[in-house]
Design an enzyme around this catalytic site. Structure first.
Site, PDB file in Angstrom:
ATOM      1  CG  ASP A 300      -1.475   1.285   1.651  1.00  0.00           C
ATOM      2  OD1 ASP A 300      -1.575   2.174   0.784  1.00  0.00           O
ATOM      3  OD2 ASP A 300      -1.846   1.438   2.838  1.00  0.00           O
ATOM      4  CD  GLU A 318      -2.851   4.881   2.397  1.00  0.00           C
ATOM      5  OE1 GLU A 318      -2.498   6.078   2.407  1.00  0.00           O
ATOM      6  OE2 GLU A 318      -2.495   4.052   3.250  1.00  0.00           O
ATOM      7  CD  GLU A 319      -5.821   8.458  -1.222  1.00  0.00           C
ATOM      8  OE1 GLU A 319      -5.252   7.853  -2.160  1.00  0.00           O
ATOM      9  OE2 GLU A 319      -5.274   9.426  -0.613  1.00  0.00           O
TER      10      GLU A 319
HETATM   11  N1  AR6 Z   1      -1.046  -1.031  -8.951  1.00  0.00           N
HETATM   12  C1  AR6 Z   1       0.200  -0.744  -9.374  1.00  0.00           C
HETATM   13  N2  AR6 Z   1       0.678   0.512  -9.473  1.00  0.00           N
HETATM   14  C2  AR6 Z   1      -0.139   1.519  -9.159  1.00  0.00           C
HETATM   15  C3  AR6 Z   1      -1.461   1.301  -8.732  1.00  0.00           C
HETATM   16  C4  AR6 Z   1      -1.922  -0.046  -8.627  1.00  0.00           C
HETATM   17  N3  AR6 Z   1      -3.138  -0.334  -8.231  1.00  0.00           N
HETATM   18  N4  AR6 Z   1      -2.028   2.500  -8.502  1.00  0.00           N
HETATM   19  C5  AR6 Z   1      -1.101   3.417  -8.773  1.00  0.00           C
HETATM   20  N5  AR6 Z   1       0.050   2.854  -9.175  1.00  0.00           N
HETATM   21  P1  AR6 Z   1       0.405   7.003  -5.503  1.00  0.00           P
HETATM   22  P2  AR6 Z   1       2.579   7.818  -3.703  1.00  0.00           P
HETATM   23  C6  AR6 Z   1       1.304   3.517  -9.564  1.00  0.00           C
HETATM   24  O1  AR6 Z   1       0.419   8.363  -6.072  1.00  0.00           O
HETATM   25  O2  AR6 Z   1       3.288   8.654  -4.692  1.00  0.00           O
HETATM   26  C7  AR6 Z   1      -2.054   8.767  -1.273  1.00  0.00           C
HETATM   27  O3  AR6 Z   1      -2.838   9.897  -1.017  1.00  0.00           O
HETATM   28  C8  AR6 Z   1       1.119   4.742 -10.434  1.00  0.00           C
HETATM   29  O4  AR6 Z   1       2.226   4.807 -11.327  1.00  0.00           O
HETATM   30  O5  AR6 Z   1      -0.864   6.473  -4.955  1.00  0.00           O
HETATM   31  O6  AR6 Z   1       3.372   6.956  -2.777  1.00  0.00           O
HETATM   32  C9  AR6 Z   1      -1.466   8.207   0.003  1.00  0.00           C
HETATM   33  O7  AR6 Z   1      -2.375   8.249   1.057  1.00  0.00           O
HETATM   34  C10 AR6 Z   1       1.157   5.862  -9.425  1.00  0.00           C
HETATM   35  O8  AR6 Z   1       1.531   7.091  -9.997  1.00  0.00           O
HETATM   36  O9  AR6 Z   1       1.503   6.816  -4.363  1.00  0.00           O
HETATM   37  C11 AR6 Z   1      -0.314   9.133   0.216  1.00  0.00           C
HETATM   38  O10 AR6 Z   1      -0.721  10.333   0.823  1.00  0.00           O
HETATM   39  C12 AR6 Z   1       2.205   5.360  -8.462  1.00  0.00           C
HETATM   40  O11 AR6 Z   1       1.937   3.954  -8.390  1.00  0.00           O
HETATM   41  C13 AR6 Z   1       0.170   9.399  -1.182  1.00  0.00           C
HETATM   42  O12 AR6 Z   1      -0.950   9.176  -2.039  1.00  0.00           O
HETATM   43  C14 AR6 Z   1       2.170   5.976  -7.106  1.00  0.00           C
HETATM   44  O13 AR6 Z   1       0.864   5.943  -6.566  1.00  0.00           O
HETATM   45  C15 AR6 Z   1       1.251   8.452  -1.591  1.00  0.00           C
HETATM   46  O14 AR6 Z   1       1.705   8.818  -2.847  1.00  0.00           O
END
Ligand code: AR6
Length: 542
Positions: A300, A318-319
């Protein structure tokens, strides 16, 4: 098939599972009540509750203090109420809740009024815009009617069953302590029903000095009161669908929430690690999403406040995960903000919804029937590992020794959950991860994927990396991994190279920098060549 027809590179998934089947890997530590594992249900002698009847709640007495969740039904939960003479008296809040929920609730206005009757302080603040929009504009009349006639009365029953369903106190998973909580899915649905009705005391205060300032929000009012963007409404649909499912048929499983905190002096000394990257099985796929990587530990991409913006405007990895598997949301009730050396593992959650889109295009599509098998403790064999990357305002900020070490430690702490430190072999199951920290948090996939390769190698946890449709990234990761492995590069050496890169090179060319390093290293060391390689680095740096 030719290689180009496959969506993946590296080793086949069987090497990440450790067997031909996704379910062939050893199970996680079983649910056994102990001083650091609170089990809120009665564990049967077999260790595994029968799936067709939820386990009995463990008996116990309410505890109203800083170490436990303050329960809405506690006798000590009091609320100021004005009587007919205008005098304010403290009344048991649970009685006000019972009274509010004893009346029929036929539409979103009545639902809002019920919630406000025991949250009177917020009467002028909570407008329930998203809630009204969902039931009055977005859903078909029939769907709305079904919700208020069929599902909501069942949610109300779940809310009111709280004193019966949860008798033992729920400890808070506080910072600096490795501790676990196991609950039945029925107990979780009851707690979530309470969150739906915003009954949790002391959880609405937004002041930095409030008692729960270091905990996520749990009452759903934040979601109801948001502007009602399309994705918020879709998240609400997922939640309503969850309640429809669990009130139609009570789920029979249990779920464990495990906080893992590793003291600073037990973290790896990255620059000195002698483990070769080539010992790590790596699978890179562009077509699958993490939640579909069955049998693997699914990462996650968390916020340090678990759930991130799930009760707000957020709608990324995550959401989305939290609304399609709402049992994850109950972690927000008791998990204090994660510190850099901490992670949360959740074992046993079920998925209820299918979705399409992402971010503002996110949509609930239909029901998801989860066929994940159960483990010997009655948990679905689904493990979600919450690790929070750091948000970066600029690429430069991410390319810094302290930040890189922090991310390595964070990933390693999570990845070593349930592993045997002494074991020499690989730790199965492997992990399903991807662009951790590279979306909302602004990180760089080329760097973060190498960080995760190092953390997985160190944790001896096979890695499946899902690039979220990015084919170029998939091939880049597979290629750089192969190159590093062929050269027998150790975690320590890669760490030192990356630190060197962040100090000297132009950001954005990490793979090229590493390729050059490896080339230089393999050249025979004659004085002439030494000079030439320095010259080539000089040109590279230009
Ligand atoms: N499976 C594989 N890859 C994925 C998926 C999925 N289901 N969904 C997204 N990605 P992000 P962060 C890829 O932005 O930067 C939330 O608000 C996709 O390339 O969710 O760590 C949390 O609560 C996407 O751009 O993660 C935190 O506050 C990338 O993974 C914050 O976002 C990153 O997804 C974390 O941000």
């Amino acid at each position: 098939r030719t290689m180009s027809e496959y969506t993946w590179r590296g080793v086949p998934l069987s090497e990440i599972y450790g067997s031909q089947s996704p379910w062939g890997a050893p199970e996680f530590p079983l649910v056994i009540p102990s001083y650091n594992h609170t089990v809120l249900y009665h564990v049967p002698n077999t260790g595994r509750p029968a799936q067709d009847s939820p386990p009995k709640p463990k008996s116990g007495n309410d505890v109203w203090n800083h170490d436990f969740v303050r329960m809405p039904c506690s006798n000590q939960s009091l609320y100021p109420v004005e009587d007919r003479n205008g005098e304010t008296k403290l009344k048991k809040r649970w009685e006000i809740i019972e009274q509010a929920l004893s009346k029929p609730i036929c539409n979103s206005q009545q639902l809002a009024d019920a919630i406000l009757s025991y949250n009177t302080k917020f009467k002028s603040l909570w407008k329930f815009k998203a809630l009204h929009k969902l039931f009055n504009e977005c859903l078909e009349q029939e769907e709305s009617d079904y919700f208020f006639n069929v599902t909501l009365p069942e949610i109300v029953k779940l809310v009111l069953a709280l004193p019966k369903l949860i008798q033992a106190p729920i400890p808070l998973l506080k910072q600096h302590k490795s501790k676990s909580i196991s609950l039945s899915q029925l107990q979780i649905s009851c707690l979530l029903a309470n969150a739906f009705f915003c009954t949790f005391p002391r959880r609405n205060n937004t002041k930095k000095t409030s008692e729960y300032a270091s905990y996520p929000f749990i009452n759903f009012n934040r979601l109801y009161n948001s502007s009602g963007s399309d994705s918020t409404l879709e998240k609400l649909k997922c939640i309503c669908h969850y309640f429809r499912r669990v009130t139609m048929k009570v789920p029979g499983g249990v779920v464990t929430f495990s906080r893992r905190a590793v003291p600073q002096d037990s973290l790896p000394l990255w620059r000195a690690s002698e483990i070769s990257i080539s010992s790590l099985p790596v699978h890179v796929d562009s077509a699958t999403t993490i939640e579909d990587a069955h049998g693997l530990i699914q990462v996650d991409f968390a916020n340090k406040f678990l759930g991130g913006g799930v009760l707000n405007f957020g709608c990324v990895q995550e959401e989305i995960r939290f609304v399609i598997c709402p049992e994850l949301m109950i972690s927000m009730l008791f998990t204090e903000m994660l510190k850099p050396n901490e992670a949360l593992m959740i074992i046993g959650c079920e998925r209820y919804s299918n979705y399409s889109g992402y971010g503002s295009s996110f949509h609930w599509t239909n029901d998801y029937s989860d066929s994940t098998p159960f483990d010997s403790s009655g948990r679905r064999r689904c493990a979600v590992l919450a690790i929070d990357a750091l948000p970066y305002a600029s690429v430069r900020h991410e390319h810094n020794r302290d930040m890189i070490t922090r991310e390595l430690n964070k990933a390693w702490v999570g990845l070593t959950y349930g592993t045997d430190a002494k074991s020499e072999g690989l730790n199965y199951p492997g992990v399903a991860t991807g662009n951790w920290g590279c979306g909302a948090f602004g990180g760089t996939p080329h760097l973060k994927s190498l960080i995760q390769i190092m953390a997985c190698t160190q944790a001896k946890r096979p890695m499946a990396y899902y690039t979220f449709s990015d084919i170029e990234l998939r091939d880049d990761i597979a290629n750089i991994y192969n190159l590093l492995a062929r050269h027998n590069i150790t975690v320590g050496k890669l760490y030192r190279y990356i630190i060197e890169y962040t100090a000297d090179a132009r950001i954005g060319q990490l793979h090229a920098f590493l390729q050059q390093k490896l080339l230089d290293e393999n050249k025979p060391k004659s004085p002439v060549i030494e000079v030439m390689s320095s010259v080539s680095i000089f040109f590279y740096l230009l």
